[in-house]
Design an enzyme around this catalytic site. Sequence first.
Site, PDB file in Angstrom:
ATOM      1  N   GLN A 178     -28.443   0.812  -9.949  1.00 32.82           N
ATOM      2  CA  GLN A 178     -27.746   0.230 -11.096  1.00 32.82           C
ATOM      3  C   GLN A 178     -28.152   0.965 -12.365  1.00 32.82           C
ATOM      4  O   GLN A 178     -27.564   0.755 -13.427  1.00 32.82           O
ATOM      5  CB  GLN A 178     -28.122  -1.242 -11.253  1.00 32.82           C
ATOM      6  N   HIS A 233     -23.440   1.842 -11.800  1.00 33.44           N
ATOM      7  CA  HIS A 233     -23.168   1.493 -13.207  1.00 33.44           C
ATOM      8  C   HIS A 233     -23.059   2.735 -14.094  1.00 33.44           C
ATOM      9  O   HIS A 233     -23.238   2.648 -15.306  1.00 33.44           O
ATOM     10  CB  HIS A 233     -24.255   0.533 -13.738  1.00 33.44           C
ATOM     11  N   LEU A 251     -41.493  -7.094  -9.249  1.00 34.19           N
ATOM     12  CA  LEU A 251     -42.689  -7.569  -9.934  1.00 34.19           C
ATOM     13  C   LEU A 251     -42.867  -9.067  -9.695  1.00 34.19           C
ATOM     14  O   LEU A 251     -43.983  -9.562  -9.529  1.00 34.19           O
ATOM     15  CB  LEU A 251     -42.554  -7.274 -11.434  1.00 34.19           C
TER      16      LEU A 251
HETATM   17  C1  BJW Z   1     -40.351  -4.644 -12.212  1.00 34.04           C
HETATM   18  C2  BJW Z   1     -41.223  -3.992 -13.049  1.00 34.04           C
HETATM   19  C3  BJW Z   1     -42.125  -3.136 -12.423  1.00 34.04           C
HETATM   20  C4  BJW Z   1     -40.045  -5.193 -14.298  1.00 34.04           C
HETATM   21  N1  BJW Z   1     -42.088  -2.994 -11.105  1.00 34.04           N
HETATM   22  N2  BJW Z   1     -40.334  -4.491 -10.906  1.00 34.04           N
HETATM   23  C5  BJW Z   1     -20.037 -15.314 -13.674  1.00 34.04           C
HETATM   24  C6  BJW Z   1     -19.834 -15.560 -15.032  1.00 34.04           C
HETATM   25  C7  BJW Z   1     -19.509 -14.549 -15.926  1.00 34.04           C
HETATM   26  C8  BJW Z   1     -19.372 -13.265 -15.496  1.00 34.04           C
HETATM   27  C9  BJW Z   1     -19.574 -13.034 -14.167  1.00 34.04           C
HETATM   28  C10 BJW Z   1     -19.899 -14.026 -13.269  1.00 34.04           C
HETATM   29  N3  BJW Z   1     -20.055 -13.485 -12.035  1.00 34.04           N
HETATM   30  C11 BJW Z   1     -19.871 -12.179 -12.174  1.00 34.04           C
HETATM   31  C12 BJW Z   1     -19.569 -11.888 -13.452  1.00 34.04           C
HETATM   32  C13 BJW Z   1     -19.298 -10.619 -14.061  1.00 34.04           C
HETATM   33  C14 BJW Z   1     -20.465  -9.852 -14.602  1.00 34.04           C
HETATM   34  C15 BJW Z   1     -21.792 -10.514 -14.351  1.00 34.04           C
HETATM   35  O1  BJW Z   1     -22.457 -10.301 -13.357  1.00 34.04           O
HETATM   36  N4  BJW Z   1     -22.256 -11.302 -15.287  1.00 34.04           N
HETATM   37  C16 BJW Z   1     -23.528 -12.008 -15.116  1.00 34.04           C
HETATM   38  C17 BJW Z   1     -24.283 -11.962 -16.415  1.00 34.04           C
HETATM   39  C18 BJW Z   1     -23.248 -13.375 -14.574  1.00 34.04           C
HETATM   40  N5  BJW Z   1     -20.384  -8.591 -13.912  1.00 34.04           N
HETATM   41  C19 BJW Z   1     -19.572  -7.635 -14.346  1.00 34.04           C
HETATM   42  O2  BJW Z   1     -18.879  -7.750 -15.343  1.00 34.04           O
HETATM   43  C20 BJW Z   1     -19.510  -6.390 -13.483  1.00 34.04           C
HETATM   44  N6  BJW Z   1     -18.166  -6.131 -13.148  1.00 34.04           N
HETATM   45  C21 BJW Z   1     -17.467  -6.919 -12.332  1.00 34.04           C
HETATM   46  O3  BJW Z   1     -17.923  -7.955 -11.868  1.00 34.04           O
HETATM   47  O4  BJW Z   1     -16.196  -6.457 -12.073  1.00 34.04           O
HETATM   48  C22 BJW Z   1     -15.375  -7.243 -11.205  1.00 34.04           C
HETATM   49  C23 BJW Z   1     -15.281  -6.612  -9.849  1.00 34.04           C
HETATM   50  C24 BJW Z   1     -16.399  -6.147  -9.187  1.00 34.04           C
HETATM   51  C25 BJW Z   1     -16.298  -5.577  -7.937  1.00 34.04           C
HETATM   52  C26 BJW Z   1     -15.079  -5.466  -7.343  1.00 34.04           C
HETATM   53  C27 BJW Z   1     -13.949  -5.917  -8.006  1.00 34.04           C
HETATM   54  C28 BJW Z   1     -14.059  -6.497  -9.262  1.00 34.04           C
HETATM   55  C29 BJW Z   1     -20.032  -5.196 -14.283  1.00 34.04           C
HETATM   56  C30 BJW Z   1     -21.497  -5.315 -14.553  1.00 34.04           C
HETATM   57  C31 BJW Z   1     -21.952  -4.121 -15.400  1.00 34.04           C
HETATM   58  C32 BJW Z   1     -23.397  -4.264 -15.823  1.00 34.04           C
HETATM   59  N7  BJW Z   1     -23.679  -3.297 -16.791  1.00 34.04           N
HETATM   60  C33 BJW Z   1     -25.073  -3.147 -17.243  1.00 34.04           C
HETATM   61  C34 BJW Z   1     -25.090  -2.065 -18.351  1.00 34.04           C
HETATM   62  C35 BJW Z   1     -24.898  -0.684 -17.726  1.00 34.04           C
HETATM   63  C36 BJW Z   1     -25.070   0.398 -18.709  1.00 34.04           C
HETATM   64  C37 BJW Z   1     -26.442   0.358 -19.357  1.00 34.04           C
HETATM   65  O5  BJW Z   1     -27.469   0.602 -18.708  1.00 34.04           O
HETATM   66  O6  BJW Z   1     -26.467   0.065 -20.561  1.00 34.04           O
HETATM   67  O7  BJW Z   1     -25.911  -2.763 -16.149  1.00 34.04           O
HETATM   68  S1  BJW Z   1     -25.816  -4.678 -17.801  1.00 34.04           S
HETATM   69  C38 BJW Z   1     -27.416  -4.316 -17.167  1.00 34.04           C
HETATM   70  O8  BJW Z   1     -27.770  -5.249 -16.110  1.00 34.04           O
HETATM   71  C39 BJW Z   1     -27.293  -2.941 -16.493  1.00 34.04           C
HETATM   72  C40 BJW Z   1     -28.131  -3.136 -15.263  1.00 34.04           C
HETATM   73  O9  BJW Z   1     -27.790  -2.164 -14.288  1.00 34.04           O
HETATM   74  C41 BJW Z   1     -27.811  -4.540 -14.861  1.00 34.04           C
HETATM   75  C42 BJW Z   1     -28.824  -5.154 -13.952  1.00 34.04           C
HETATM   76  O10 BJW Z   1     -30.078  -5.259 -14.576  1.00 34.04           O
HETATM   77  P1  BJW Z   1     -31.401  -5.028 -13.717  1.00 34.04           P
HETATM   78  O11 BJW Z   1     -31.468  -3.609 -13.314  1.00 34.04           O
HETATM   79  O12 BJW Z   1     -31.504  -6.038 -12.669  1.00 34.04           O
HETATM   80  O13 BJW Z   1     -32.532  -5.229 -14.863  1.00 34.04           O
HETATM   81  P2  BJW Z   1     -33.199  -6.600 -15.378  1.00 34.04           P
HETATM   82  O14 BJW Z   1     -33.825  -6.300 -16.686  1.00 34.04           O
HETATM   83  O15 BJW Z   1     -32.244  -7.712 -15.321  1.00 34.04           O
HETATM   84  O16 BJW Z   1     -34.317  -6.902 -14.312  1.00 34.04           O
HETATM   85  C43 BJW Z   1     -35.464  -6.074 -14.191  1.00 34.04           C
HETATM   86  C44 BJW Z   1     -36.239  -6.524 -12.967  1.00 34.04           C
HETATM   87  O17 BJW Z   1     -37.299  -5.613 -12.772  1.00 34.04           O
HETATM   88  C45 BJW Z   1     -36.863  -7.926 -13.092  1.00 34.04           C
HETATM   89  O18 BJW Z   1     -36.637  -8.650 -11.886  1.00 34.04           O
HETATM   90  C46 BJW Z   1     -38.350  -7.640 -13.271  1.00 34.04           C
HETATM   91  O19 BJW Z   1     -39.166  -8.631 -12.671  1.00 34.04           O
HETATM   92  C47 BJW Z   1     -38.498  -6.335 -12.555  1.00 34.04           C
HETATM   93  N8  BJW Z   1     -39.565  -5.487 -13.064  1.00 34.04           N
HETATM   94  N9  BJW Z   1     -40.992  -4.426 -14.362  1.00 34.04           N
HETATM   95  C48 BJW Z   1     -41.177  -3.735 -10.385  1.00 34.04           C
HETATM   96  N10 BJW Z   1     -43.041  -2.476 -13.161  1.00 34.04           N
END
Ligand code: BJW
Length: 225
Positions: free
Chosen positions: A87, A105, A195
């Site tokens: 991601q 992503h 983590l």
């Molecule tokens: C450690 C550590 C260490 C720390 N060692 N571990 C319900 C309501 C409203 C909306 C939705 C819904 N259900 C779905 C949606 C849509 C939405 C969504 O999911 N919203 C949620 C908020 C609910 N999703 C979308 O809009 C996606 N598109 C979509 O659904 O299209 C429809 C479709 C899909 C498929 C087929 C057909 C149609 C698009 C999502 C795009 C996300 N974009 C981002 C930005 C990307 C560009 C950028 O980088 O700026 O992606 S947002 C951001 O979050 C980024 C990341 O990739 C993503 C995930 O974050 P991640 O990587 O999990 O990071 P954190 O910070 O959340 O977690 C870090 C973790 O690491 C933690 O667990 C820590 O404990 C751990 N950690 N230190 C090991 N040292």
Amino acid sequence: MKIVVLTGAGISAESGLGTFRDQDGLWTKYDLEEVATPEGFVRNPALVHEFYNARRANCLESFPNPAHEALATLERSTQHDLTIVTQNVDNLHERAGATQVIHMHGELMRGLCAACDARWDAPATMLPDDPCPSCAARATRPDVVWFGEIPYHMDRIADLVAASDLFVAIGTSAEVYPAAGLVELARGATLELNLEPSARTNAFDARRFGPATEIVPAWVAELTG
Ligand code: BJW
């Protein structure tokens, strides 16, 4: 064994790249509606470019850590067939030597023309008035997937996860879909390395907690003997 690893921001945290949702994460400093949605980009493209230019600079100053390196070692092992689905928009998996990396992503180091869909290697600094190298439209943006947009390569990712013997999620909070739902597609074993427990931790068969730089190399060492 066919292995699919899904990585999130946690794997790059110890390289100095911020996560999104942790205490001190990027979404505590920036409004995600303003910098990570197509609507925010239309409202204020300069702010969005500034956000991604700063993250691109941070990425260029950072280095892969032992977790990225361990996955690259696993990919080179002849015993297993590894695909990394990330991601993350950084390029630390590739800089560690991994070659089978799918960026669901998008990529910080690539530009995208919103007018003609052309893609190119992004310069260190992108500006709203940069013309597209292909059609010259002034509609250039980072090639990343914002909320409301469809992540890349989803059909291929779904097939790979369904066909895997082992699906492992590393350093992701499982707060963002569809990535958070991939574990449901796995028919083989599943493992979470994080983590702390993610939002979907109970969907996994097994889990290990600790910093990625410790638990990922330890897990890879077990697999590769
Ligand atoms: C450690 C550590 C260490 C720390 N060692 N571990 C319900 C309501 C409203 C909306 C939705 C819904 N259900 C779905 C949606 C849509 C939405 C969504 O999911 N919203 C949620 C908020 C609910 N999703 C979308 O809009 C996606 N598109 C979509 O659904 O299209 C429809 C479709 C899909 C498929 C087929 C057909 C149609 C698009 C999502 C795009 C996300 N974009 C981002 C930005 C990307 C560009 C950028 O980088 O700026 O992606 S947002 C951001 O979050 C980024 C990341 O990739 C993503 C995930 O974050 P991640 O990587 O999990 O990071 P954190 O910070 O959340 O977690 C870090 C973790 O690491 C933690 O667990 C820590 O404990 C751990 N950690 N230190 C090991 N040292």
